[in-house]
Design a protein around this motif. Sequence first.
Motif, PDB file in Angstrom:
ATOM      1  N   LEU A  20       1.061  -1.433   0.046  1.00  0.00           N
ATOM      2  CA  LEU A  20       0.056   0.067  -0.004  1.00  0.00           C
ATOM      3  C   LEU A  20       0.819   1.137  -0.125  1.00  0.00           C
ATOM      4  O   LEU A  20       0.518   2.099  -0.635  1.00  0.00           O
ATOM      5  N   LYS A  21       1.975   1.231   0.675  1.00  0.00           N
ATOM      6  CA  LYS A  21       2.881   2.064   0.687  1.00  0.00           C
ATOM      7  C   LYS A  21       3.506   2.618  -0.772  1.00  0.00           C
ATOM      8  O   LYS A  21       3.819   3.617  -1.319  1.00  0.00           O
ATOM      9  N   SER A  22       3.523   1.486  -1.696  1.00  0.00           N
ATOM     10  CA  SER A  22       4.112   1.299  -2.936  1.00  0.00           C
ATOM     11  C   SER A  22       3.093   2.245  -3.488  1.00  0.00           C
ATOM     12  O   SER A  22       3.368   3.014  -4.580  1.00  0.00           O
ATOM     13  N   VAL A  23       1.899   1.797  -3.523  1.00  0.00           N
ATOM     14  CA  VAL A  23       0.641   2.376  -4.418  1.00  0.00           C
ATOM     15  C   VAL A  23       0.855   4.085  -3.968  1.00  0.00           C
ATOM     16  O   VAL A  23       0.512   4.802  -4.911  1.00  0.00           O
ATOM     17  N   ASP A  24       0.830   4.383  -2.678  1.00  0.00           N
ATOM     18  CA  ASP A  24       0.867   5.723  -2.353  1.00  0.00           C
ATOM     19  C   ASP A  24       1.923   6.299  -3.022  1.00  0.00           C
ATOM     20  O   ASP A  24       1.874   7.745  -3.666  1.00  0.00           O
ATOM     21  N   ALA A  25       3.064   5.792  -3.120  1.00  0.00           N
ATOM     22  CA  ALA A  25       4.359   6.438  -3.604  1.00  0.00           C
ATOM     23  C   ALA A  25       4.158   6.710  -5.009  1.00  0.00           C
ATOM     24  O   ALA A  25       4.580   7.470  -5.524  1.00  0.00           O
ATOM     25  N   LYS A  26       3.502   5.496  -5.883  1.00  0.00           N
ATOM     26  CA  LYS A  26       3.346   6.003  -7.233  1.00  0.00           C
ATOM     27  C   LYS A  26       2.275   6.874  -7.435  1.00  0.00           C
ATOM     28  O   LYS A  26       2.459   7.868  -8.532  1.00  0.00           O
ATOM     29  N   VAL A  27       1.442   6.983  -6.817  1.00  0.00           N
ATOM     30  CA  VAL A  27       0.247   7.964  -6.761  1.00  0.00           C
ATOM     31  C   VAL A  27       0.840   9.614  -6.583  1.00  0.00           C
ATOM     32  O   VAL A  27       0.897  10.410  -7.637  1.00  0.00           O
ATOM     33  N   ARG A  28       1.818   9.668  -5.667  1.00  0.00           N
ATOM     34  CA  ARG A  28       2.532  10.809  -5.389  1.00  0.00           C
ATOM     35  C   ARG A  28       3.353  11.212  -6.730  1.00  0.00           C
ATOM     36  O   ARG A  28       3.566  12.295  -6.649  1.00  0.00           O
ATOM     37  N   GLU A  29       3.921  10.198  -7.206  1.00  0.00           N
ATOM     38  CA  GLU A  29       4.808  10.483  -8.192  1.00  0.00           C
ATOM     39  C   GLU A  29       4.192  10.889  -9.296  1.00  0.00           C
ATOM     40  O   GLU A  29       4.555  12.034  -9.973  1.00  0.00           O
ATOM     41  N   ILE A  30       2.859  10.319  -9.826  1.00  0.00           N
ATOM     42  CA  ILE A  30       1.885  11.018 -10.698  1.00  0.00           C
ATOM     43  C   ILE A  30       1.546  12.481 -10.482  1.00  0.00           C
ATOM     44  O   ILE A  30       1.621  13.278 -11.299  1.00  0.00           O
ATOM     45  N   VAL A  31       1.182  12.529  -9.403  1.00  0.00           N
ATOM     46  CA  VAL A  31       0.808  13.925  -8.971  1.00  0.00           C
ATOM     47  C   VAL A  31       1.939  15.017  -8.982  1.00  0.00           C
ATOM     48  O   VAL A  31       1.815  16.302  -9.593  1.00  0.00           O
ATOM     49  N   ASN A  32       3.115  14.668  -8.529  1.00  0.00           N
ATOM     50  CA  ASN A  32       4.280  15.565  -8.549  1.00  0.00           C
ATOM     51  C   ASN A  32       4.480  15.874 -10.086  1.00  0.00           C
ATOM     52  O   ASN A  32       4.940  16.934 -10.308  1.00  0.00           O
ATOM     53  N   GLU A  33       4.536  15.020 -10.802  1.00  0.00           N
ATOM     54  CA  GLU A  33       4.887  14.997 -12.241  1.00  0.00           C
ATOM     55  C   GLU A  33       3.907  16.102 -12.919  1.00  0.00           C
ATOM     56  O   GLU A  33       4.114  16.809 -13.861  1.00  0.00           O
ATOM     57  N   SER A  34       2.559  15.730 -12.473  1.00  0.00           N
ATOM     58  CA  SER A  34       1.472  16.725 -13.009  1.00  0.00           C
ATOM     59  C   SER A  34       1.836  18.128 -12.599  1.00  0.00           C
ATOM     60  O   SER A  34       1.685  19.104 -13.300  1.00  0.00           O
ATOM     61  N   ALA A  35       2.189  18.205 -11.285  1.00  0.00           N
ATOM     62  CA  ALA A  35       2.369  19.582 -10.721  1.00  0.00           C
ATOM     63  C   ALA A  35       3.592  20.315 -11.425  1.00  0.00           C
ATOM     64  O   ALA A  35       3.819  21.533 -11.700  1.00  0.00           O
ATOM     65  N   ASP A  36       4.592  19.317 -11.597  1.00  0.00           N
ATOM     66  CA  ASP A  36       5.956  20.112 -12.227  1.00  0.00           C
ATOM     67  C   ASP A  36       5.583  20.510 -13.794  1.00  0.00           C
ATOM     68  O   ASP A  36       6.154  21.450 -14.295  1.00  0.00           O
ATOM     69  N   PHE A  37       4.844  19.523 -14.460  1.00  0.00           N
ATOM     70  CA  PHE A  37       4.574  19.961 -15.855  1.00  0.00           C
ATOM     71  C   PHE A  37       3.703  21.304 -15.778  1.00  0.00           C
ATOM     72  O   PHE A  37       3.615  22.215 -16.342  1.00  0.00           O
ATOM     73  N   ALA A  38       2.735  21.214 -14.946  1.00  0.00           N
ATOM     74  CA  ALA A  38       1.819  22.431 -14.757  1.00  0.00           C
ATOM     75  C   ALA A  38       2.492  23.662 -14.553  1.00  0.00           C
ATOM     76  O   ALA A  38       1.850  24.847 -14.658  1.00  0.00           O
ATOM     77  N   THR A  39       3.662  23.563 -13.885  1.00  0.00           N
ATOM     78  CA  THR A  39       4.289  24.956 -13.243  1.00  0.00           C
ATOM     79  C   THR A  39       5.420  25.200 -14.403  1.00  0.00           C
ATOM     80  O   THR A  39       6.091  26.361 -14.377  1.00  0.00           O
ATOM     81  N   HIS A  40       5.773  24.339 -15.265  1.00  0.00           N
ATOM     82  CA  HIS A  40       6.964  24.597 -16.094  1.00  0.00           C
ATOM     83  C   HIS A  40       6.308  24.769 -17.788  1.00  0.00           C
ATOM     84  O   HIS A  40       6.916  25.365 -18.755  1.00  0.00           O
ATOM     85  N   ASP A  41       5.063  24.459 -17.998  1.00  0.00           N
ATOM     86  CA  ASP A  41       4.520  24.379 -19.592  1.00  0.00           C
ATOM     87  C   ASP A  41       4.219  25.833 -19.429  1.00  0.00           C
ATOM     88  O   ASP A  41       3.886  26.659 -18.933  1.00  0.00           O
ATOM     89  N   PRO A  42       4.683  26.355 -21.081  1.00  0.00           N
ATOM     90  CA  PRO A  42       4.312  27.648 -21.327  1.00  0.00           C
ATOM     91  C   PRO A  42       2.801  28.147 -21.136  1.00  0.00           C
ATOM     92  O   PRO A  42       1.820  27.325 -21.267  1.00  0.00           O
TER      93      PRO A  42
END
Length: 349
Positions: A310-332
């Motif tokens: 379950l911790k692995s599931v949470d880690a993967k979900v956090r990775e997806i969310v962090n990637e979305s936030a990174d994209f959303a703050t650097h996309d033009p």
Amino acid sequence: MGAASEAGKPAAGTDAPQHRPAPNIPQFTKDEDLHAYREMLLIRRFEEKAGQLYGMGLIGGFCHLYIGQEAVVVGMQMAGEDGDQNITGYRDHGHMLACGMDPKGVMAELTGRRGGYSRGKGGSMHMFSREKQFFGGHGIVGAQVALGTGLAFADAYLKNGKVSFTYMGDGAANQGQVYESFNMAALWKLPVVYVIENNRYAMGTSVARASAQTDFSKRGLSFGIPGEQVDGMDVRTVRVAAARAINHARSGEGPYILEMQTYRYRGHSMSDPAKYRSKDEVSKMRDEHDPIEMVRKRLLEAHGVPEAELKSVDAKVREIVNESADFATHDPEPDPSELWTDILLEARA
């Protein structure tokens, strides 16, 4: 209803909701619980991140979070079929994710970037995806109900076997256009499931103070529309009730109303301090009825899933969310020429 104040209205804090879990709760398999856990956790972590970005000034305008209500849309999607349509109000990020929309595109729209689902021009309340059959996100209270009924009319006209999932809140359920839609849907037996997400406070007023009839499942009785109240904090009861309602609509019997008794942990929007309810009330709901924690407990105790998994599931979900936030703050940001696009629909030859 709570005790009366001197003004003749319920006193503040005396009309706290009493949550009653449904009896005879159906059981999920391990795979079903894992699916529900992952989907609800994605919505929770996404919304937490959206709240952080809003606080940093990276998301402007209004932002309504879905934290606490995740079981409703996930359970509905588990019962639906590919091609069924979804339409809702402004608390819509969770619905988009449950429909399979890309978290990067959703978050980029929140931050107003060109990679967003509306190319950065719509923001939190105006996102669409024809591919995923998601038709908004609507900022006008109750407006989506008439549109969702229109989707069902198209389904009936085309005889395509699809169902419109039309979501609204307890506040929107008092709008006049909702009842016009109920009348039309019942008259023509349209394939629509009206999902009333009763989170108890609408924009900031308890249903006990704002609604003469607080059993929202009965709102369609004068039109002959069946309805039922559902424990919206338990994804299992949502899925089972949704399956009944969807089968009713898909089989040609017409509309169905599901009152999902749920609860939002945050304020109406990010600008709402939610002082109309006590911290103890929110804590009690979180501690005793949290939809994600209930699934997590079942996975650990009933299905024997290791906590590390379950911790692995949470880690993967956090990775997806962090990637979305990174994209959303650097996309033009959108090019200024986008001001002139999407205004008129070009006629087809």
